[in-house]
Motif scaffolding. Structure first.
Motif, PDB file in Angstrom:
ATOM      1  N   ARG A   1      -4.706  11.745   1.913  1.00 33.20           N
ATOM      2  CA  ARG A   1      -3.604  10.902   2.390  1.00 33.20           C
ATOM      3  C   ARG A   1      -3.964   9.432   2.456  1.00 33.20           C
ATOM      4  NH1 ARG A   1      -0.046  12.848   7.247  1.00 33.20           N
ATOM      5  NH2 ARG A   1       1.211  11.239   6.218  1.00 33.20           N
ATOM      6  N   ILE A   2      -5.211   9.109   2.149  1.00 34.35           N
ATOM      7  CA  ILE A   2      -5.632   7.702   2.135  1.00 34.35           C
ATOM      8  C   ILE A   2      -5.431   7.156   0.735  1.00 34.35           C
ATOM      9  CG2 ILE A   2      -7.580   6.141   2.415  1.00 34.35           C
ATOM     10  CD1 ILE A   2      -8.694   8.030   4.493  1.00 34.35           C
ATOM     11  N   ALA A   3      -4.827   5.990   0.629  1.00 32.33           N
ATOM     12  CA  ALA A   3      -4.475   5.426  -0.674  1.00 32.33           C
ATOM     13  C   ALA A   3      -5.697   5.194  -1.538  1.00 32.33           C
ATOM     14  CB  ALA A   3      -3.723   4.108  -0.494  1.00 32.33           C
TER      15      ALA A   3
ATOM     16  N   LEU B   1       0.842  -1.185   0.000  1.00 29.46           N
ATOM     17  CA  LEU B   1       0.000   0.000   0.000  1.00 29.46           C
ATOM     18  C   LEU B   1       0.885   1.246   0.000  1.00 29.46           C
ATOM     19  CD1 LEU B   1      -2.631  -1.073   2.663  1.00 29.46           C
ATOM     20  CD2 LEU B   1      -2.848  -1.199   0.190  1.00 29.46           C
ATOM     21  N   SER B   2       0.372   2.313  -0.556  1.00 33.89           N
ATOM     22  CA  SER B   2       1.133   3.552  -0.611  1.00 33.89           C
ATOM     23  C   SER B   2       1.032   4.344   0.688  1.00 33.89           C
ATOM     24  CB  SER B   2       0.644   4.417  -1.775  1.00 33.89           C
ATOM     25  OG  SER B   2      -0.716   4.759  -1.608  1.00 33.89           O
ATOM     26  N   VAL B   3       0.134   3.961   1.589  1.00 32.14           N
ATOM     27  CA  VAL B   3      -0.007   4.650   2.870  1.00 32.14           C
ATOM     28  C   VAL B   3       1.080   4.170   3.824  1.00 32.14           C
ATOM     29  CG1 VAL B   3      -1.497   5.037   4.856  1.00 32.14           C
ATOM     30  CG2 VAL B   3      -2.492   4.879   2.570  1.00 32.14           C
ATOM     31  N   PRO B   4       1.876   5.078   4.406  1.00 29.16           N
ATOM     32  CA  PRO B   4       2.891   4.660   5.389  1.00 29.16           C
ATOM     33  C   PRO B   4       2.242   3.913   6.547  1.00 29.16           C
ATOM     34  CG  PRO B   4       3.227   6.948   4.734  1.00 29.16           C
ATOM     35  CD  PRO B   4       1.906   6.528   4.162  1.00 29.16           C
TER      36      PRO B   4
ATOM     37  N   GLY C   1     -16.496   3.804   8.978  1.00 31.52           N
ATOM     38  CA  GLY C   1     -15.236   3.757   9.701  1.00 31.52           C
ATOM     39  C   GLY C   1     -14.403   2.547   9.353  1.00 31.52           C
ATOM     40  N   ILE C   2     -15.011   1.372   9.295  1.00 28.61           N
ATOM     41  CA  ILE C   2     -14.246   0.170   8.954  1.00 28.61           C
ATOM     42  C   ILE C   2     -13.775   0.225   7.509  1.00 28.61           C
ATOM     43  CG2 ILE C   2     -16.299  -1.183   8.373  1.00 28.61           C
ATOM     44  CD1 ILE C   2     -12.973  -2.459   9.871  1.00 28.61           C
ATOM     45  N   ALA C   3     -14.552   0.866   6.619  1.00 31.15           N
ATOM     46  CA  ALA C   3     -14.107   1.027   5.229  1.00 31.15           C
ATOM     47  C   ALA C   3     -12.845   1.881   5.165  1.00 31.15           C
ATOM     48  CB  ALA C   3     -15.220   1.647   4.388  1.00 31.15           C
ATOM     49  N   VAL C   4     -12.775   2.939   5.979  1.00 30.13           N
ATOM     50  CA  VAL C   4     -11.578   3.772   6.039  1.00 30.13           C
ATOM     51  C   VAL C   4     -10.397   2.956   6.539  1.00 30.13           C
ATOM     52  CG1 VAL C   4     -10.502   5.723   7.240  1.00 30.13           C
ATOM     53  CG2 VAL C   4     -12.802   5.960   6.291  1.00 30.13           C
ATOM     54  N   VAL C   5     -10.596   2.175   7.587  1.00 29.66           N
ATOM     55  CA  VAL C   5      -9.515   1.380   8.165  1.00 29.66           C
ATOM     56  C   VAL C   5      -9.002   0.343   7.161  1.00 29.66           C
ATOM     57  CG1 VAL C   5      -8.973  -0.356   9.915  1.00 29.66           C
ATOM     58  CG2 VAL C   5     -10.192   1.735  10.554  1.00 29.66           C
ATOM     59  N   LEU C   6      -9.908  -0.381   6.512  1.00 32.65           N
ATOM     60  CA  LEU C   6      -9.484  -1.414   5.563  1.00 32.65           C
ATOM     61  C   LEU C   6      -8.763  -0.834   4.360  1.00 32.65           C
ATOM     62  CD1 LEU C   6     -12.515  -3.909   5.517  1.00 32.65           C
ATOM     63  CD2 LEU C   6     -10.367  -4.093   6.775  1.00 32.65           C
ATOM     64  N   SER C   7      -9.014   0.432   4.059  1.00 33.42           N
ATOM     65  CA  SER C   7      -8.394   1.044   2.883  1.00 33.42           C
ATOM     66  C   SER C   7      -6.906   1.308   3.057  1.00 33.42           C
ATOM     67  CB  SER C   7      -9.113   2.356   2.536  1.00 33.42           C
ATOM     68  OG  SER C   7      -8.800   3.372   3.475  1.00 33.42           O
ATOM     69  N   VAL C   8      -6.400   1.287   4.289  1.00 32.89           N
ATOM     70  CA  VAL C   8      -4.999   1.635   4.513  1.00 32.89           C
ATOM     71  C   VAL C   8      -4.169   0.454   5.022  1.00 32.89           C
ATOM     72  CG1 VAL C   8      -5.487   4.072   4.887  1.00 32.89           C
ATOM     73  CG2 VAL C   8      -5.526   2.514   6.839  1.00 32.89           C
ATOM     74  N   PHE C   9      -4.737  -0.760   5.017  1.00 36.30           N
ATOM     75  CA  PHE C   9      -4.016  -1.941   5.466  1.00 36.30           C
ATOM     76  C   PHE C   9      -4.101  -3.048   4.416  1.00 36.30           C
ATOM     77  CE2 PHE C   9      -4.722   0.135   9.557  1.00 36.30           C
ATOM     78  CZ  PHE C   9      -3.525  -0.100  10.211  1.00 36.30           C
ATOM     79  N   PRO C  10      -3.185  -4.046   4.466  1.00 34.76           N
ATOM     80  CA  PRO C  10      -3.214  -5.170   3.522  1.00 34.76           C
ATOM     81  C   PRO C  10      -4.455  -6.033   3.697  1.00 34.76           C
ATOM     82  CG  PRO C  10      -1.078  -5.020   4.616  1.00 34.76           C
ATOM     83  CD  PRO C  10      -2.004  -4.091   5.339  1.00 34.76           C
ATOM     84  N   ARG C  11      -4.818  -6.738   2.635  1.00 34.24           N
ATOM     85  CA  ARG C  11      -6.000  -7.598   2.654  1.00 34.24           C
ATOM     86  C   ARG C  11      -5.885  -8.743   3.650  1.00 34.24           C
ATOM     87  NH1 ARG C  11      -5.863  -8.443  -3.804  1.00 34.24           N
ATOM     88  NH2 ARG C  11      -6.672  -6.431  -4.474  1.00 34.24           N
ATOM     89  N   SER C  12      -4.669  -9.248   3.849  1.00 29.32           N
ATOM     90  CA  SER C  12      -4.497 -10.414   4.722  1.00 29.32           C
ATOM     91  C   SER C  12      -4.843 -10.115   6.176  1.00 29.32           C
ATOM     92  CB  SER C  12      -3.057 -10.928   4.639  1.00 29.32           C
ATOM     93  OG  SER C  12      -2.148  -9.934   5.087  1.00 29.32           O
ATOM     94  N   MET C  13      -5.039  -8.842   6.510  1.00 29.86           N
ATOM     95  CA  MET C  13      -5.365  -8.461   7.887  1.00 29.86           C
ATOM     96  C   MET C  13      -6.848  -8.175   8.072  1.00 29.86           C
ATOM     97  SD  MET C  13      -2.157  -5.906   8.729  1.00 29.86           S
ATOM     98  CE  MET C  13      -2.704  -5.634  10.422  1.00 29.86           C
ATOM     99  N   ARG C  14      -7.689  -8.508   7.096  1.00 31.30           N
ATOM    100  CA  ARG C  14      -9.083  -8.079   7.128  1.00 31.30           C
ATOM    101  C   ARG C  14      -9.866  -8.627   8.315  1.00 31.30           C
ATOM    102  NH1 ARG C  14     -10.728  -7.958   0.661  1.00 31.30           N
ATOM    103  NH2 ARG C  14     -10.053  -5.800   0.340  1.00 31.30           N
TER     104      ARG C  14
ATOM    105  N   ALA D   1      -1.048   4.737   8.862  1.00 34.45           N
ATOM    106  CA  ALA D   1      -2.186   3.820   8.848  1.00 34.45           C
ATOM    107  C   ALA D   1      -2.656   3.513  10.266  1.00 34.45           C
ATOM    108  CB  ALA D   1      -1.817   2.529   8.119  1.00 34.45           C
ATOM    109  N   TRP D   2      -1.696   3.311  11.172  1.00 33.04           N
ATOM    110  CA  TRP D   2      -2.074   3.022  12.550  1.00 33.04           C
ATOM    111  C   TRP D   2      -2.636   4.253  13.260  1.00 33.04           C
ATOM    112  CZ3 TRP D   2      -3.259  -1.493  14.062  1.00 33.04           C
ATOM    113  CH2 TRP D   2      -2.610  -2.625  13.553  1.00 33.04           C
ATOM    114  N   VAL D   3      -2.189   5.447  12.853  1.00 26.39           N
ATOM    115  CA  VAL D   3      -2.784   6.672  13.397  1.00 26.39           C
ATOM    116  C   VAL D   3      -4.239   6.775  12.954  1.00 26.39           C
ATOM    117  CG1 VAL D   3      -2.729   9.199  13.314  1.00 26.39           C
ATOM    118  CG2 VAL D   3      -0.600   7.916  13.582  1.00 26.39           C
ATOM    119  N   VAL D   4      -4.489   6.484  11.667  1.00 26.81           N
ATOM    120  CA  VAL D   4      -5.861   6.483  11.158  1.00 26.81           C
ATOM    121  C   VAL D   4      -6.706   5.480  11.928  1.00 26.81           C
ATOM    122  CG1 VAL D   4      -7.309   5.944   9.150  1.00 26.81           C
ATOM    123  CG2 VAL D   4      -5.200   7.265   8.858  1.00 26.81           C
TER     124      VAL D   4
END
Length: 434
Positions: free
Chosen positions: A204-206, A16-19, A134-147, A23-26
């Motif tokens: 700033r969200i990918a 992902l392009s988000v640092p 909110g969960i859509a925002v969170v999932l947008s900045v992390f890898p799929r394997s962590m869903r 991502a954890w701050v988001v």
């Protein structure tokens, strides 16, 4: 060595392009607002005995004050989430937080059941789409394997918020009066609502199509993925039915402790908070377990969900037939740990089976099912049963709903792998397994 065809959405960890730090701050700020959401929603439960005495309310009326929030969430979550997907998720989340916080303050100013009902109605309007967007925002900045892990952890914010709402609400009510319980929750929400748009920005969200390698279909095609497969519908229904049980215990347990353990409001709030905290921990633990066990066998998610339903039914049904005491409380705590375990697998199923561009709306559909099948009718029906049979007998009956949830997840399991393959634009590949 065997080969299994696995959808990329379960295994792909595209960069992902988000640092990661951002991502954890988001996640932290979005999670914090979810905690505020549920603090405002569940603080009412801690002051049930005080309202019942001051306003001479029946258990059905108390259940209605609790259930109206979930009902409004259920009715409005879909249209408001669809609007947020198009208008901007960050702006939408901020406005929601301001509304529910001001409405919570209105609860503290209410002078009658009718005024409290209107204020709770507005709390529900404000909270309607927060969880799904909110969960859509969170999932947008992390890898799929962590869903599954992220879904379980994020939804656990509801439990942790409930813990804080009931515990702090009970303490504030005992020492300052029940009105200050609502005022405290409102102030916390307004502070976070002010900070959120300053830190979390749409720019700033990918972008999902670039970051996660998903081709974006036409709008109607993307929207159709929300309801086009049997397994995703099964995820909605099964999740909602299972939350019926968790919601009933969460809402009515302070009153149960007050009536059958003769605990004061503050003590009952703290003990109930521990029980609900077990439910929140179960969401996180079971979500992590699902991600770890199901990377190369997606349908194990549903098998785990079925097991969680049946185990929780057994534990809670036995616990509420025991006499009051440490053994009963221990079994209830363990039962709540497992009861909420379906949240991570169900949320991962929804994310995997729907297109990113409509994830807010997809999770709104999940929220709709959770509220209309679980969070709204659970407390209300429990209150009706308590008026007729007593709260102890009501709690003996409610866990049987988990059997219905297990049957729905079993139906979803039969179609899950096939539906993931048929998802438009899904990339599949052969993965070697031992």
């Amino acid at each position: 060595m065997a080969f299994h065809t696995v959808a990329a959405c379960d295994t792909d960890d595209s960069a992902l392009s988000v640092p990661r730090r951002y991502a954890w701050v988001v996640f932290a700020l979005t999670f914090g607002l979810l905690i505020s959401d549920y603090m405002s929603r569940q603080v009412l439960n801690a002051v049930f005995p005080l309202l019942k005495g001051e306003w001479a309310l029946t258990d059905s009326q108390l259940g209605l004050l609790s259930g109206i929030v979930a009902l409004m969430v259920g009715l409005l979550t879909f249209p408001l989430s669809l609007m947020a997907d198009r208008w901007g998720r960050v702006k939408s989340l901020t406005l929601m937080a301001v509304l529910w916080s001001l409405a919570t303050l209105g609860c503290g100013l209410a002078e009658s059941f009718q005024q409290m009902f209107v204020a709770r109605f507005l709390v529900g309007v404000g909270e309607a789409a927060y969880g799904s967007v909110g969960i859509a925002v969170v999932l947008s900045v992390f890898p799929r394997s962590m869903r599954a892990t992220l879904t379980g952890a994020f939804m656990a914010g509801g439990m942790f918020g409930s813990v804080l709402g009931m515990a702090l609400g009970g303490i504030l009510a005992e020492h300052l009066g029940w009105r200050w319980s609502f005022a405290g929750m409102a102030l916390f929400g307004l502070l976070l609502a002010f900070a959120y748009p300053i830190v979390v920005r749409e720019s700033r969200i990918a972008r999902p199509d670039a970051a996660q390698g998903e081709s974006k279909p036409a709008g109607k095609g993307a929207l159709r993925t929300i309801y086009s497969s049997r397994s995703v519908i099964g995820a909605y229904v099964g999740s909602g039915l299972q939350l019926f049980v968790g919601a009933a215990v969460m809402v009515w347990f302070p009153s149960y402790l007050n009536r059958y353990y003769h605990m004061a409001t503050d003590e009952a709030g703290v003990v109930s908070a521990v029980i609900v905290l077990c439910g929140g921990a179960g969401m996180v633990i079971c979500g992590m377990l699902s991600d770890r066990m199901c990377r190369q066998s997606p349908d194990r998610k549903i098998a785990l969900a079925i097991a969680f339903c049946l185990i929780s039914c057994t534990l809670l049904a036995v616990a509420f037939r025991l006499p009051a005491g440490p053994l009963q409380l221990s079994l209830i705590a363990i039962g709540m740990l497992v009861t909420t375990g379906t949240s991570g697998p169900a949320g991962a199923m929804v994310a995997n089976l729907t297109h990113y561009s409509v994830h807010g709306t997809a999770f709104a559909t999940l929220t709709l099912a959770n509220n209309m099948l679980g969070l709204a009718p659970g407390p209300l029906l429990t209150g009706v049963l308590a008026d007729s049979l007593g709260l102890d007998r009501a709690f003996q009956i409610i866990p049987l709903i988990s059997v219905a949830a297990a049957l729905v997840f079993l139906y979803a399991k039969r179609h899950y792998h096939r539906d993931i393959q048929k998802l438009g634009g899904a990339d599949t590949r052969a993965v070697p397994t031992e």
